[in-house]
Design a protein around this motif. Structure first.
Motif, PDB file in Angstrom:
ATOM      1  N   VAL A  91       0.814  -1.219   0.000  1.00 53.56           N
ATOM      2  CA  VAL A  91       0.000   0.000   0.000  1.00 53.56           C
ATOM      3  C   VAL A  91       0.847   1.269   0.000  1.00 53.56           C
ATOM      4  O   VAL A  91       0.316   2.371  -0.105  1.00 53.56           O
ATOM      5  N   GLY A  92       2.151   1.118   0.119  1.00 48.96           N
ATOM      6  CA  GLY A  92       3.030   2.272   0.193  1.00 48.96           C
ATOM      7  C   GLY A  92       3.422   2.554   1.622  1.00 48.96           C
ATOM      8  O   GLY A  92       2.600   2.447   2.541  1.00 48.96           O
ATOM      9  N   ALA A  93       4.679   2.903   1.826  1.00 46.77           N
ATOM     10  CA  ALA A  93       5.197   3.072   3.188  1.00 46.77           C
ATOM     11  C   ALA A  93       4.472   4.168   3.952  1.00 46.77           C
ATOM     12  O   ALA A  93       4.164   4.020   5.136  1.00 46.77           O
ATOM     13  N   ARG A  94       4.181   5.294   3.287  1.00 45.36           N
ATOM     14  CA  ARG A  94       3.544   6.392   4.008  1.00 45.36           C
ATOM     15  C   ARG A  94       2.147   6.012   4.477  1.00 45.36           C
ATOM     16  O   ARG A  94       1.762   6.296   5.614  1.00 45.36           O
ATOM     17  N   ARG A  95       1.362   5.381   3.616  1.00 49.80           N
ATOM     18  CA  ARG A  95       0.007   4.999   4.000  1.00 49.80           C
ATOM     19  C   ARG A  95       0.021   3.942   5.096  1.00 49.80           C
ATOM     20  O   ARG A  95      -0.752   4.026   6.066  1.00 49.80           O
ATOM     21  N   ALA A  96       0.875   2.931   4.966  1.00 52.90           N
ATOM     22  CA  ALA A  96       0.955   1.882   5.986  1.00 52.90           C
ATOM     23  C   ALA A  96       1.370   2.479   7.332  1.00 52.90           C
ATOM     24  O   ALA A  96       0.828   2.105   8.382  1.00 52.90           O
ATOM     25  N   TYR A  97       2.316   3.409   7.305  1.00 53.17           N
ATOM     26  CA  TYR A  97       2.772   4.038   8.545  1.00 53.17           C
ATOM     27  C   TYR A  97       1.639   4.831   9.196  1.00 53.17           C
ATOM     28  O   TYR A  97       1.465   4.800  10.420  1.00 53.17           O
ATOM     29  N   ALA A  98       0.866   5.510   8.388  1.00 55.12           N
ATOM     30  CA  ALA A  98      -0.259   6.281   8.925  1.00 55.12           C
ATOM     31  C   ALA A  98      -1.299   5.362   9.560  1.00 55.12           C
ATOM     32  O   ALA A  98      -1.836   5.663  10.638  1.00 55.12           O
ATOM     33  N   TRP A  99      -1.605   4.246   8.910  1.00 56.09           N
ATOM     34  CA  TRP A  99      -2.562   3.287   9.480  1.00 56.09           C
ATOM     35  C   TRP A  99      -2.059   2.767  10.829  1.00 56.09           C
ATOM     36  O   TRP A  99      -2.792   2.722  11.813  1.00 56.09           O
ATOM     37  N   GLY A 100      -0.808   2.337  10.857  1.00 55.14           N
ATOM     38  CA  GLY A 100      -0.255   1.790  12.090  1.00 55.14           C
ATOM     39  C   GLY A 100      -0.211   2.821  13.207  1.00 55.14           C
ATOM     40  O   GLY A 100      -0.541   2.529  14.356  1.00 55.14           O
ATOM     41  N   LEU A 101       0.186   4.043  12.876  1.00 52.69           N
ATOM     42  CA  LEU A 101       0.297   5.098  13.871  1.00 52.69           C
ATOM     43  C   LEU A 101      -1.067   5.465  14.454  1.00 52.69           C
ATOM     44  O   LEU A 101      -1.210   5.668  15.669  1.00 52.69           O
ATOM     45  N   GLY A 102      -2.088   5.519  13.594  1.00 55.48           N
ATOM     46  CA  GLY A 102      -3.433   5.821  14.085  1.00 55.48           C
ATOM     47  C   GLY A 102      -3.958   4.745  15.018  1.00 55.48           C
ATOM     48  O   GLY A 102      -4.531   5.047  16.084  1.00 55.48           O
ATOM     49  N   LEU A 103      -3.763   3.475  14.639  1.00 53.31           N
ATOM     50  CA  LEU A 103      -4.218   2.371  15.480  1.00 53.31           C
ATOM     51  C   LEU A 103      -3.451   2.321  16.795  1.00 53.31           C
ATOM     52  O   LEU A 103      -4.028   2.061  17.862  1.00 53.31           O
ATOM     53  N   PHE A 104      -2.157   2.592  16.736  1.00 55.46           N
ATOM     54  CA  PHE A 104      -1.340   2.592  17.956  1.00 55.46           C
ATOM     55  C   PHE A 104      -1.824   3.663  18.930  1.00 55.46           C
ATOM     56  O   PHE A 104      -1.888   3.432  20.140  1.00 55.46           O
ATOM     57  N   THR A 105      -2.163   4.826  18.416  1.00 53.68           N
ATOM     58  CA  THR A 105      -2.633   5.913  19.269  1.00 53.68           C
ATOM     59  C   THR A 105      -3.935   5.542  19.960  1.00 53.68           C
ATOM     60  O   THR A 105      -4.112   5.771  21.163  1.00 53.68           O
ATOM     61  N   LEU A 106      -4.867   4.934  19.220  1.00 56.36           N
ATOM     62  CA  LEU A 106      -6.131   4.509  19.816  1.00 56.36           C
ATOM     63  C   LEU A 106      -5.919   3.400  20.846  1.00 56.36           C
ATOM     64  O   LEU A 106      -6.550   3.398  21.913  1.00 56.36           O
ATOM     65  N   ALA A 107      -5.035   2.449  20.540  1.00 55.23           N
ATOM     66  CA  ALA A 107      -4.762   1.356  21.482  1.00 55.23           C
ATOM     67  C   ALA A 107      -4.107   1.882  22.755  1.00 55.23           C
ATOM     68  O   ALA A 107      -4.360   1.364  23.850  1.00 55.23           O
ATOM     69  N   SER A 108      -3.286   2.918  22.641  1.00 53.76           N
ATOM     70  CA  SER A 108      -2.671   3.519  23.826  1.00 53.76           C
ATOM     71  C   SER A 108      -3.737   4.106  24.741  1.00 53.76           C
ATOM     72  O   SER A 108      -3.652   3.984  25.980  1.00 53.76           O
ATOM     73  N   LEU A 109      -4.728   4.728  24.144  1.00 54.11           N
ATOM     74  CA  LEU A 109      -5.836   5.259  24.931  1.00 54.11           C
ATOM     75  C   LEU A 109      -6.568   4.137  25.659  1.00 54.11           C
ATOM     76  O   LEU A 109      -6.917   4.264  26.841  1.00 54.11           O
ATOM     77  N   ALA A 110      -6.786   3.020  24.954  1.00 48.41           N
ATOM     78  CA  ALA A 110      -7.454   1.867  25.575  1.00 48.41           C
ATOM     79  C   ALA A 110      -6.623   1.291  26.714  1.00 48.41           C
ATOM     80  O   ALA A 110      -7.162   0.879  27.745  1.00 48.41           O
ATOM     81  N   CYS A 111      -5.302   1.261  26.578  1.00 47.90           N
ATOM     82  CA  CYS A 111      -4.432   0.773  27.655  1.00 47.90           C
ATOM     83  C   CYS A 111      -4.589   1.641  28.900  1.00 47.90           C
ATOM     84  O   CYS A 111      -4.678   1.138  30.021  1.00 47.90           O
ATOM     85  N   GLY A 112      -4.607   2.943  28.704  1.00 50.77           N
ATOM     86  CA  GLY A 112      -4.729   3.843  29.832  1.00 50.77           C
ATOM     87  C   GLY A 112      -6.054   3.740  30.558  1.00 50.77           C
ATOM     88  O   GLY A 112      -6.150   4.070  31.742  1.00 50.77           O
ATOM     89  N   LEU A 113      -7.085   3.254  29.861  1.00 48.27           N
ATOM     90  CA  LEU A 113      -8.414   3.125  30.454  1.00 48.27           C
ATOM     91  C   LEU A 113      -8.720   1.707  30.923  1.00 48.27           C
ATOM     92  O   LEU A 113      -9.823   1.452  31.430  1.00 48.27           O
ATOM     93  N   ALA A 114      -7.772   0.774  30.778  1.00 50.39           N
ATOM     94  CA  ALA A 114      -8.022  -0.643  31.064  1.00 50.39           C
ATOM     95  C   ALA A 114      -8.402  -0.862  32.527  1.00 50.39           C
ATOM     96  O   ALA A 114      -7.686  -0.409  33.429  1.00 50.39           O
ATOM     97  N   PRO A 115      -9.510  -1.609  32.796  1.00 50.95           N
ATOM     98  CA  PRO A 115      -9.941  -1.844  34.180  1.00 50.95           C
ATOM     99  C   PRO A 115      -9.322  -3.078  34.820  1.00 50.95           C
ATOM    100  O   PRO A 115      -9.359  -3.241  36.036  1.00 50.95           O
TER     101      PRO A 115
END
Length: 465
Positions: A91-115
């Motif tokens: 898909v191209g390095a820039r697009r793949a990096y953007a997908w991964g970075l966006g998902l990582f940011t959301l998962a970090s939020l979920a980690c911080g809220l984990a019960p």
């Protein structure tokens, strides 16, 4: 995975677009985004390690549960990175990096809220999966932005500096956040950093697509082998050779054999086994495993040692890593200069032996050892990785064709993350009995692994390249 040159078959809109601020500005944007992203995904290893005791107290996790919080991230990081390299090419390095970075940011939020520990571990699985996409894409971005080998080596050195500073300084930041606020802020910190990296990435040039074929059987067997092996080591260390542990070990062996057979027979394998015939590939893969095993495992053990054995706070424990953090950042940038002058062989061997000296010295420390002695012995461990990894990464990328840059980056970092995941599993198992003895055995094992790889690199790599 099969990768071919895009040639004229690449779609016009996916070819490299004109760079708005000029070629230099676009290259700087790509490098900045790559370094910032690599910083936060590496920070989630070292920074989280120092917060593990607080996680256990807050969520009620056992030592094995805390190992899974650490290893669920590095396990998925390692297991998915080969396919992630294919995704970057497809898909191209820039697009793949953007997908991964966006998902990582959301998962970090979920980690911080984990019960619960279980919820935190699940979120860490997603984080590790996203990080697996980001790393090969970030290196492919750098290769795309800097076609000149010398400029690329300096770019890779800066990228490595981001990771080295994060893994060395992460305990300080993680300790400070955990002590002054709570462990959840260690994960929340990734959110603004991720958004800043995405904004910077928007100014980088578009990346060309490469035709690829995804290898589902290879990916499934790779994940199964690594997960089963990690489970067997962690649970075996705490519960002994139970039927479940032996079954997991058997699954790991069968899946590993199946992975090798699948990759050898497929016309479009995820991991072309012929790459290992090149010493410029095989040496970085094995040595990268050893470097991360020593460093990740060392940070994991020392973080627990400072807090559980010496009674230090999370912040005080983090401060113990400051000397190593400061010096490591400088030696990452010295590495490419050393390669230009002496060749990669000398720099790699020197780095591995320096790290071994640090591990050997740390194996002898105890609760009565003065704090400054322990801090001083940590410095060679950081210097060793700072010298070796930029040289190994440049050697790896210089040994493959441009269209296989994503695959090569994924292979190297798969090996590195597997080393980190397995060292945490093995070292944690050794700590489960007598902590002091387990710590000494863990660090002595790391020192022996680094010495063995130094000897191998000295024998296999040419004196100059």
């Amino acid at each position: 995975m099969s990768v071919t040159k895009a040639g004229t078959g690449a779609r016009p809109e996916e070819r490299e677009a004109p760079r708005a601020g000029g070629q230099a500005g676009s290259a700087t944007a790509a490098l900045t985004a790559a370094v910032l992203g690599f910083f936060v995904i590496t920070l989630d290893v070292s920074g989280v390690n120092v917060a593990l005791p607080a996680v256990g107290r807050d969520l009620g996790g056992s030592l094995s549960g805390l190992q899974w919080v650490a290893d669920s991230y590095t396990l998925m990081f390692a297991a998915l990175m080969l396919s992630a390299g294919a995704l970057s090419d497809a898909v191209g390095a820039r697009r793949a990096y953007a997908w991964g970075l966006g998902l990582f940011t959301l998962a970090s939020l979920a980690c911080g809220l984990a019960p619960t520990v279980g919820a935190l571990t699940a979120a860490r699985v997603v984080q590790g999966s996203a990080a697996a996409v980001m790393v090969p894409a970030s290196l492919a971005l750098i290769r795309q932005a800097f076609p000149d080998p010398d400029e690329r080596a300096r770019g890779i050195a800066l990228w490595t500096v981001g990771g080295a500073v994060a893994i060395a300084a992460g305990p300080v930041l993680g300790g400070l956040l955990t002590t002054e606020w709570n462990w959840r802020t260690v994960f929340f910190l990734n959110v603004p950093a991720g958004l800043a990296a995405l904004a910077t990435l928007a100014r980088a040039a578009r990346s060309a697509r490469q035709p690829v074929v995804f290898d589902l059987p290879g990916q499934v067997t790779a994940v199964l082998a690594l997960a089963a092996l990690t489970f067997a080591v962690i649970e075996g260390g705490h519960h002994g050779l139970t039927t479940t542990v032996l079954s997991a070990a058997a699954v790991a062996v069968v899946a590993g054999v199946a992975f090798t057979a699948v990759e050898a027979r497929r016309r479009a394998p995820m991991l072309p086994l012929e790459l290992f015939r090149q010493r410029g590939v095989s040496v970085p893969v094995v040595a990268g495993f050893a470097c991360n095993a020593a460093f990740y495992g060392g940070v994991f053990v020392l973080s627990l040692y400072f807090q559980e054995q010496r009674g230090q706070s999370a912040f005080s424990a983090g401060l113990m890593f400051v000397p190593m953090a400061v010096i490591t950042a400088h030696f990452n940038y010295f590495s490419p200069k050393g390669v230009s002058r002496f060749g990669p062989r000398s720099v790699v061997v020197a780095g591995l032996l320096t790290g071994a000296v640090g591990c050997g010295g740390l194996a002898a420390v105890g609760t009565g050892t003065p704090w400054w002695v322990t801090a001083a012995l940590m410095i060679p461990l950081g210097i060793g990785g700072a010298l070796a990894m930029p040289a190994l990464t440049s050697l790896m990328l210089d040994s493959v064709a441009a269209e296989r840059a994503g695959t090569a980056a994924a292979l190297l970092n798969t090996s590195r993350q597997a080393g980190g995941a397995l060292s945490i599993a093995v070292f944690g198992a050794l700590l489960a009995g007598d902590f002091a003895r387990g710590m000494a055995e863990s660090l002595a094992l790391a020192a022996c692994l680094l010495v063995a790889n130094a000897l191998g690199a000295a024998a296999l790599l040419p004196r100059r390249r």
